[in-house]
Design a protein around this motif. Structure first.
Motif, PDB file in Angstrom:
ATOM      1  N   ASN A  22       1.007  -0.940   0.005  1.00 54.79           N
ATOM      2  CA  ASN A  22      -0.597  -0.003  -0.133  1.00 54.79           C
ATOM      3  C   ASN A  22       0.888   1.151  -0.145  1.00 54.79           C
ATOM      4  O   ASN A  22       0.370   1.575  -0.170  1.00 54.79           O
ATOM      5  CB  ASN A  22      -1.046   0.148   1.336  1.00 54.79           C
ATOM      6  CG  ASN A  22      -2.290  -1.131   0.960  1.00 54.79           C
ATOM      7  OD1 ASN A  22      -2.556  -1.603  -0.954  1.00 54.79           O
ATOM      8  ND2 ASN A  22      -2.619  -1.076   2.315  1.00 54.79           N
ATOM      9  N   GLY A  23       2.100   1.868  -0.080  1.00 49.62           N
ATOM     10  CA  GLY A  23       3.320   2.193   0.063  1.00 49.62           C
ATOM     11  C   GLY A  23       3.637   2.939  -1.149  1.00 49.62           C
ATOM     12  O   GLY A  23       3.168   3.334  -1.039  1.00 49.62           O
ATOM     13  N   HIS A  24       3.191   1.844  -1.985  1.00 45.86           N
ATOM     14  CA  HIS A  24       3.622   1.805  -3.457  1.00 45.86           C
ATOM     15  C   HIS A  24       2.530   2.248  -4.118  1.00 45.86           C
ATOM     16  O   HIS A  24       2.790   3.318  -4.540  1.00 45.86           O
ATOM     17  CB  HIS A  24       3.821   0.149  -3.779  1.00 45.86           C
ATOM     18  CG  HIS A  24       5.620  -0.385  -3.351  1.00 45.86           C
ATOM     19  ND1 HIS A  24       5.374  -1.172  -3.334  1.00 45.86           N
ATOM     20  CD2 HIS A  24       6.888  -0.003  -3.950  1.00 45.86           C
ATOM     21  CE1 HIS A  24       7.151  -2.052  -2.988  1.00 45.86           C
ATOM     22  NE2 HIS A  24       7.470  -1.024  -3.322  1.00 45.86           N
ATOM     23  N   VAL A  25       1.300   1.897  -2.990  1.00 44.61           N
ATOM     24  CA  VAL A  25       0.146   2.333  -4.400  1.00 44.61           C
ATOM     25  C   VAL A  25       0.287   4.129  -3.523  1.00 44.61           C
ATOM     26  O   VAL A  25      -0.475   4.649  -4.817  1.00 44.61           O
ATOM     27  CB  VAL A  25      -1.034   1.197  -4.019  1.00 44.61           C
ATOM     28  CG1 VAL A  25      -2.687   2.372  -3.665  1.00 44.61           C
ATOM     29  CG2 VAL A  25      -0.848  -0.273  -4.322  1.00 44.61           C
ATOM     30  N   ASP A  26       0.556   4.026  -3.078  1.00 43.79           N
ATOM     31  CA  ASP A  26      -0.130   5.902  -1.926  1.00 43.79           C
ATOM     32  C   ASP A  26       1.608   6.511  -3.435  1.00 43.79           C
ATOM     33  O   ASP A  26       0.544   7.789  -3.367  1.00 43.79           O
ATOM     34  CB  ASP A  26       0.800   5.615  -0.617  1.00 43.79           C
ATOM     35  CG  ASP A  26       0.377   6.842  -0.351  1.00 43.79           C
ATOM     36  OD1 ASP A  26      -0.414   7.783   0.923  1.00 43.79           O
ATOM     37  OD2 ASP A  26       1.320   8.108  -0.670  1.00 43.79           O
ATOM     38  N   ARG A  97      10.453   6.770   3.205  1.00 42.16           N
ATOM     39  CA  ARG A  97      10.168   6.441   4.415  1.00 42.16           C
ATOM     40  C   ARG A  97      10.314   6.890   5.388  1.00 42.16           C
ATOM     41  O   ARG A  97       9.830   8.102   6.291  1.00 42.16           O
ATOM     42  CB  ARG A  97       9.508   4.866   4.307  1.00 42.16           C
ATOM     43  CG  ARG A  97       8.660   4.855   3.191  1.00 42.16           C
ATOM     44  CD  ARG A  97       9.015   2.807   3.230  1.00 42.16           C
ATOM     45  NE  ARG A  97      10.265   2.461   3.069  1.00 42.16           N
ATOM     46  CZ  ARG A  97      10.526   1.493   3.030  1.00 42.16           C
ATOM     47  NH1 ARG A  97      10.381   0.587   2.845  1.00 42.16           N
ATOM     48  NH2 ARG A  97      12.327   1.179   2.502  1.00 42.16           N
ATOM     49  N   ALA A  98      11.262   6.877   5.797  1.00 45.54           N
ATOM     50  CA  ALA A  98      12.121   7.909   5.991  1.00 45.54           C
ATOM     51  C   ALA A  98      13.165   8.162   6.373  1.00 45.54           C
ATOM     52  O   ALA A  98      13.919   7.905   5.480  1.00 45.54           O
ATOM     53  CB  ALA A  98      12.026   6.396   7.628  1.00 45.54           C
ATOM     54  N   VAL A  99      13.977   8.351   7.160  1.00 45.58           N
ATOM     55  CA  VAL A  99      15.512   8.412   7.387  1.00 45.58           C
ATOM     56  C   VAL A  99      16.581   7.975   6.542  1.00 45.58           C
ATOM     57  O   VAL A  99      17.414   7.492   6.114  1.00 45.58           O
ATOM     58  CB  VAL A  99      16.510   9.816   8.464  1.00 45.58           C
ATOM     59  CG1 VAL A  99      17.409   9.843   8.446  1.00 45.58           C
ATOM     60  CG2 VAL A  99      14.974  10.418   8.739  1.00 45.58           C
ATOM     61  N   SER A 100      16.160   6.643   7.231  1.00 43.22           N
ATOM     62  CA  SER A 100      17.026   5.050   6.897  1.00 43.22           C
ATOM     63  C   SER A 100      16.976   5.147   5.741  1.00 43.22           C
ATOM     64  O   SER A 100      18.114   4.010   4.850  1.00 43.22           O
ATOM     65  CB  SER A 100      16.674   4.051   8.113  1.00 43.22           C
ATOM     66  OG  SER A 100      15.488   4.337   7.155  1.00 43.22           O
ATOM     67  N   ASP A 101      16.239   5.423   5.377  1.00 45.41           N
ATOM     68  CA  ASP A 101      16.240   5.269   3.623  1.00 45.41           C
ATOM     69  C   ASP A 101      17.008   6.153   3.245  1.00 45.41           C
ATOM     70  O   ASP A 101      17.591   6.340   0.997  1.00 45.41           O
ATOM     71  CB  ASP A 101      14.776   5.718   2.831  1.00 45.41           C
ATOM     72  CG  ASP A 101      13.407   4.916   2.855  1.00 45.41           C
ATOM     73  OD1 ASP A 101      14.322   3.302   3.344  1.00 45.41           O
ATOM     74  OD2 ASP A 101      12.059   4.826   2.868  1.00 45.41           O
ATOM     75  N   ALA A 127       2.196   8.709   3.232  1.00 42.22           N
ATOM     76  CA  ALA A 127       1.394   8.950   4.040  1.00 42.22           C
ATOM     77  C   ALA A 127       1.258   8.309   4.896  1.00 42.22           C
ATOM     78  O   ALA A 127       2.484   7.125   5.271  1.00 42.22           O
ATOM     79  CB  ALA A 127      -0.693   8.187   3.925  1.00 42.22           C
ATOM     80  N   GLU A 128       2.109   8.238   5.966  1.00 42.63           N
ATOM     81  CA  GLU A 128       3.092   8.135   7.234  1.00 42.63           C
ATOM     82  C   GLU A 128       1.971   6.947   7.866  1.00 42.63           C
ATOM     83  O   GLU A 128       2.559   6.295   9.013  1.00 42.63           O
ATOM     84  CB  GLU A 128       1.717   9.383   9.052  1.00 42.63           C
ATOM     85  CG  GLU A 128       2.184  10.571   8.977  1.00 42.63           C
ATOM     86  CD  GLU A 128       1.096  11.576   8.079  1.00 42.63           C
ATOM     87  OE1 GLU A 128       0.613  11.677   7.174  1.00 42.63           O
ATOM     88  OE2 GLU A 128       0.028  11.229   9.643  1.00 42.63           O
ATOM     89  N   GLN A 129       1.275   6.427   7.705  1.00 39.02           N
ATOM     90  CA  GLN A 129       0.678   4.977   8.182  1.00 39.02           C
ATOM     91  C   GLN A 129       1.259   3.831   7.303  1.00 39.02           C
ATOM     92  O   GLN A 129       1.198   2.471   7.681  1.00 39.02           O
ATOM     93  CB  GLN A 129      -1.306   4.708   8.009  1.00 39.02           C
ATOM     94  CG  GLN A 129      -1.931   4.845   6.791  1.00 39.02           C
ATOM     95  CD  GLN A 129      -1.981   5.751   6.607  1.00 39.02           C
ATOM     96  OE1 GLN A 129      -1.715   6.689   6.954  1.00 39.02           O
ATOM     97  NE2 GLN A 129      -3.070   5.572   5.973  1.00 39.02           N
ATOM     98  N   TYR A 130       2.304   4.352   6.588  1.00 34.33           N
ATOM     99  CA  TYR A 130       2.763   3.199   5.673  1.00 34.33           C
ATOM    100  C   TYR A 130       4.052   3.248   5.466  1.00 34.33           C
ATOM    101  O   TYR A 130       5.046   2.519   4.903  1.00 34.33           O
ATOM    102  CB  TYR A 130       2.226   3.892   3.864  1.00 34.33           C
ATOM    103  CG  TYR A 130       1.310   3.834   3.957  1.00 34.33           C
ATOM    104  CD1 TYR A 130       0.080   2.409   4.623  1.00 34.33           C
ATOM    105  CD2 TYR A 130       0.336   4.688   2.497  1.00 34.33           C
ATOM    106  CE1 TYR A 130      -1.878   2.179   4.618  1.00 34.33           C
ATOM    107  CE2 TYR A 130      -0.809   4.109   2.425  1.00 34.33           C
ATOM    108  CZ  TYR A 130      -1.950   3.399   3.211  1.00 34.33           C
ATOM    109  OH  TYR A 130      -3.293   3.355   2.995  1.00 34.33           O
TER     110      TYR A 130
END
Ligand code: PNS
Length: 168
Positions: A22-26, A97-101, A127-130
């Motif tokens: 769903n992160g990709h979809v977003d 997604r995050a600093v780690s990316d 979106a944050e939830q992903y």
């Protein structure tokens, strides 16, 4: 080098997508708002033992985006910049997604710019939830019997169930 100018309306969203989350979809939906056309480009042979082969990954993504005529799905092999040149894309879209990316994405963006200076990398935040989702975790959780509903599109869950059912 590019032989003709890039198409400013076309962007490529490359990845392994094993499987689509769903992160990709977003990110795809956000880029489909920003660009006239978005090509989801599935890397062939990303992993030695993928859950889904490239054809299956493409079929899944096409199924999910069947109602989005400006979202195309293709596969590619070799250098991403070569594929982008061939498609005359003006941008590569990547999700952060995050600093780690950041470190890995920064290296890739600058290497791709070194290889093809006219190609921009555009980062988008899901979106944050992903932000904690990854294909690797989805596979691990599912294979160990965990619940992935709400984390992947229903079509992906169905493909995963079918794959699991066919296992010896
Ligand atoms: O979803 P992923 O696995 O993080 O996507 C990584 C991908 C496909 C974008 C990257 O591995 C890639 O572009 N591979 C193609 C080969 C290439 O161009 N390598 C040099 C990148 S700087």
């Amino acid at each position: 080098m590019l032989t003709s100018p890039p198409d400013g309306r076309l962007a490529i969203f490359p990845g392994s997508f094993d499987p689509l989350t769903n992160g990709h979809v977003d990110i795809i939906l956000r880029s489909a708002h920003l660009f006239e056309r978005i090509v989801v480009a599935v890397l062939v042979n990303a992993e030695k033992k993928p859950l889904f082969d490239a054809d299956e990954r493409m079929a899944i993504i096409r199924e999910v985006f069947t109602e989005y005529p400006n979202v195309e799905v293709e596969s590619f092999d070799g250098l991403l910049v070569d594929y982008a040149r061939q498609r005359r894309a003006s941008a590569i879209v990547r999700g952060l997604r995050a600093v780690s990316d950041f470190e890995y994405e920064f290296q890739m963006a600058l290497m791709n710019r070194h290889l093809e200076p006219t190609l921009e990398t555009v980062f988008m935040m899901p979106a944050e939830q992903y932000t904690y989702l990854s294909s690797r975790l989805i596979k691990e959780v599912y294979q160990l019997g965990g619940e992935v509903r709400g984390l992947v599109p229903p079509a992906v869950e169905q493909w995963m169930q079918r794959k699991q059912a066919r296992k010896p």
